[in-house]
Design a protein around this motif. Structure first.
Motif, PDB file in Angstrom:
ATOM      1  N   PHE A 237       0.750  -1.139  -0.117  1.00  0.00           N
ATOM      2  CA  PHE A 237       0.017  -0.224  -0.135  1.00  0.00           C
ATOM      3  C   PHE A 237       0.820   1.305  -0.090  1.00  0.00           C
ATOM      4  O   PHE A 237       0.622   2.333  -0.551  1.00  0.00           O
ATOM      5  N   ASP A 238       1.995   1.309   0.880  1.00  0.00           N
ATOM      6  CA  ASP A 238       3.076   2.469   0.820  1.00  0.00           C
ATOM      7  C   ASP A 238       3.487   2.820  -0.672  1.00  0.00           C
ATOM      8  O   ASP A 238       3.787   4.011  -0.872  1.00  0.00           O
ATOM      9  N   GLN A 239       3.483   1.869  -1.603  1.00  0.00           N
ATOM     10  CA  GLN A 239       4.192   2.148  -2.818  1.00  0.00           C
ATOM     11  C   GLN A 239       3.338   2.929  -3.716  1.00  0.00           C
ATOM     12  O   GLN A 239       3.712   3.258  -4.978  1.00  0.00           O
ATOM     13  N   ILE A 240       1.784   2.993  -3.329  1.00  0.00           N
ATOM     14  CA  ILE A 240       1.025   3.921  -3.865  1.00  0.00           C
ATOM     15  C   ILE A 240       1.492   5.336  -4.319  1.00  0.00           C
ATOM     16  O   ILE A 240       1.461   6.104  -5.217  1.00  0.00           O
ATOM     17  N   ALA A 241       2.573   5.674  -3.279  1.00  0.00           N
ATOM     18  CA  ALA A 241       3.214   7.110  -3.315  1.00  0.00           C
ATOM     19  C   ALA A 241       4.120   7.061  -4.497  1.00  0.00           C
ATOM     20  O   ALA A 241       4.517   8.397  -4.949  1.00  0.00           O
ATOM     21  N   ASN A 242       4.380   5.781  -5.188  1.00  0.00           N
ATOM     22  CA  ASN A 242       5.277   5.934  -6.311  1.00  0.00           C
ATOM     23  C   ASN A 242       4.513   6.020  -7.657  1.00  0.00           C
ATOM     24  O   ASN A 242       5.202   5.893  -8.605  1.00  0.00           O
ATOM     25  N   ILE A 243       3.131   5.894  -7.726  1.00  0.00           N
ATOM     26  CA  ILE A 243       2.503   6.059  -8.869  1.00  0.00           C
ATOM     27  C   ILE A 243       2.257   7.571  -9.461  1.00  0.00           C
ATOM     28  O   ILE A 243       2.162   8.358  -8.487  1.00  0.00           O
ATOM     29  N   LYS A 269      -6.816   4.702   7.223  1.00  0.00           N
ATOM     30  CA  LYS A 269      -6.632   4.564   8.726  1.00  0.00           C
ATOM     31  C   LYS A 269      -5.131   4.171   9.072  1.00  0.00           C
ATOM     32  O   LYS A 269      -4.630   4.278  10.066  1.00  0.00           O
ATOM     33  N   LEU A 270      -4.501   3.258   8.136  1.00  0.00           N
ATOM     34  CA  LEU A 270      -3.445   2.543   8.336  1.00  0.00           C
ATOM     35  C   LEU A 270      -2.403   3.237   7.189  1.00  0.00           C
ATOM     36  O   LEU A 270      -1.638   2.239   6.493  1.00  0.00           O
ATOM     37  N   CYS A 271      -2.289   4.585   7.068  1.00  0.00           N
ATOM     38  CA  CYS A 271      -1.185   5.016   6.293  1.00  0.00           C
ATOM     39  C   CYS A 271      -0.560   6.410   6.826  1.00  0.00           C
ATOM     40  O   CYS A 271      -1.294   7.099   7.337  1.00  0.00           O
ATOM     41  N   LYS A 276      -1.710   9.716   2.665  1.00  0.00           N
ATOM     42  CA  LYS A 276      -3.239  10.059   2.872  1.00  0.00           C
ATOM     43  C   LYS A 276      -3.524  11.389   1.897  1.00  0.00           C
ATOM     44  O   LYS A 276      -4.553  11.619   1.260  1.00  0.00           O
ATOM     45  N   GLU A 277      -2.643  12.362   2.003  1.00  0.00           N
ATOM     46  CA  GLU A 277      -2.743  13.618   1.474  1.00  0.00           C
ATOM     47  C   GLU A 277      -2.597  13.274  -0.065  1.00  0.00           C
ATOM     48  O   GLU A 277      -3.492  13.953  -1.058  1.00  0.00           O
ATOM     49  N   LYS A 278      -1.674  12.485  -0.413  1.00  0.00           N
ATOM     50  CA  LYS A 278      -1.758  12.073  -2.058  1.00  0.00           C
ATOM     51  C   LYS A 278      -2.938  11.489  -2.853  1.00  0.00           C
ATOM     52  O   LYS A 278      -3.358  11.810  -3.778  1.00  0.00           O
TER      53      LYS A 278
END
Length: 338
Positions: A237-243, A269-271, A276-278
């Motif tokens: 889920f954290d790698q969504i930041a890389n999209i 709730k878990l990021c 979350k802002e992205k």
């Protein structure tokens, strides 16, 4: 005397012998992984000796004949006909290969068995045996069983799956018979892919994040190269930041259609705050407002429930990645638009 050829080598030689046009018709029916493995093997094959080519073509012809005989009268009929032309040992080998092709995955009988009961039996097995079994089960089933095994053995099992290549048929047969005997009474009625880093990545993507992190950290400490290779195939889920922002905007429309704005709110709730802002910034104004309101009004959530919802979110993104809608990067580098 010519050294025995492995099955992958024989497959490569067969494709080379058939020529481009005929080989392409075979290759288009294979999985992506099989195509990659085959291409790699063909690339390493510098020259095919005439004797090797003849052996492979004979092997292929015998297997095809055996399958044809089986369709006409079953295994006994096929064995009887082949015995008239070949030594008994050769017939046994051909019939065994065809039978395996018909039966499929040797551990299919475990797919409907309760994961907790399977894990109880596997606890007493050697890590290599457990790795062999998990590598042949569906990824969801393998992940369910893995998480029920002792934490201290999981890393060893994962490493063995990643390093696994081919199975010895006689070992598989003995193991299959032993497990079937142990599992009598709770088996349901019930894939021949083996392990590799792809299998590990798929399994780790399906277990809780805390356990996945523990295993990943262990891999990084013991075998950093393997950890890096597996990491490239995983998507958390954290790698969504890389999209890419533009791609994420398009993807979130589909995500919201699939899991709803409440599902997205639960995922948040878990990021961390930046992610979350992205995600919120990539939504339409209406969806963003709705998700924020739902997020603020959510009651306390169990961590495992949030992780399940995040896996649903990730599943949609993976589908979009397979379709070429988005590009998932493990490195954090984003494709630029010009």
């Amino acid at each position: 005397m010519m050294a025995p050829l492995s099955k992958p080598d024989m497959a490569a030689i067969l494709m080379i012998s058939l020529g481009e046009e005929k080989s392409s018709k075979v290759i288009e029916k294979l999985s992506e992984k099989s195509i990659n493995d085959l291409a790699l093997r063909i690339g390493k094959t510098k020259m095919v000796q005439a004797q090797e080519k003849l052996e492979v073509l004979r092997e292929c012809r015998m297997l095809m004949l055996a399958q044809e005989y089986i369709s006409q009268g079953g295994l006994p009929y096929a064995r009887s006909l082949l015995s008239k032309a070949l030594p008994e040992e050769r017939v046994d080998t051909i019939i065994d290969q065809v039978e395996r092709h018909i039966e499929g995955n040797p551990f299919d009988f475990m797919e409907k068995a309760p994961p907790d009961r399977v894990s109880e039996i596997l606890r007493t097995e050697h890590p290599q045996t457990i790795a062999l079994i998990l590598a042949n089960l569906s990824r969801p089933k393998a992940s369910e069983i893995l998480i029920l095994l002792p934490a201290e053995t999981r890393l060893d099992i994962i490493k063995r799956i990643a390093e696994m290549d081919e199975m010895k048929p006689e070992v598989v047969d003995l193991l299959k018979k032993s497990l079937k005997e142990q599992m009598k009474g709770f088996l349901g009625t019930a894939g021949d892919a083996i392990g590799g880093v792809e299998a590990v990545a798929e399994i780790l993507n399906l277990i809780p994040q805390a356990d996945e992190r523990a295993i990943t950290q262990g891999l990084q400490a013991e075998t950093p190269e393997m950890a890096e290779e597996i990491g490239k195939l995983m998507f958390t889920f954290d790698q969504i930041a890389n999209i890419n922002d533009r791609q994420l905007q398009e993807a979130l429309t589909t995500v919201i259609q699939e899991i709803g704005t409440e599902g997205v709110a639960i995922c948040l709730k878990l990021c961390d705050a930046d992610l979350k802002e992205k995600i919120l910034s990539s939504m339409s104004a209406n969806n963003k407002q709705e998700v924020i309101e739902l997020f603020d009004g959510l009651p306390p959530q169990l961590m495992k429930d949030v992780e399940v919802k995040q896996q649903e979110f990730i599943k949609v993104l993976k589908q979009l990645s397979d379709e070429g809608v988005i590009t998932i990067s493990a490195s954090g580098e984003q494709d630029a638009y010009i």
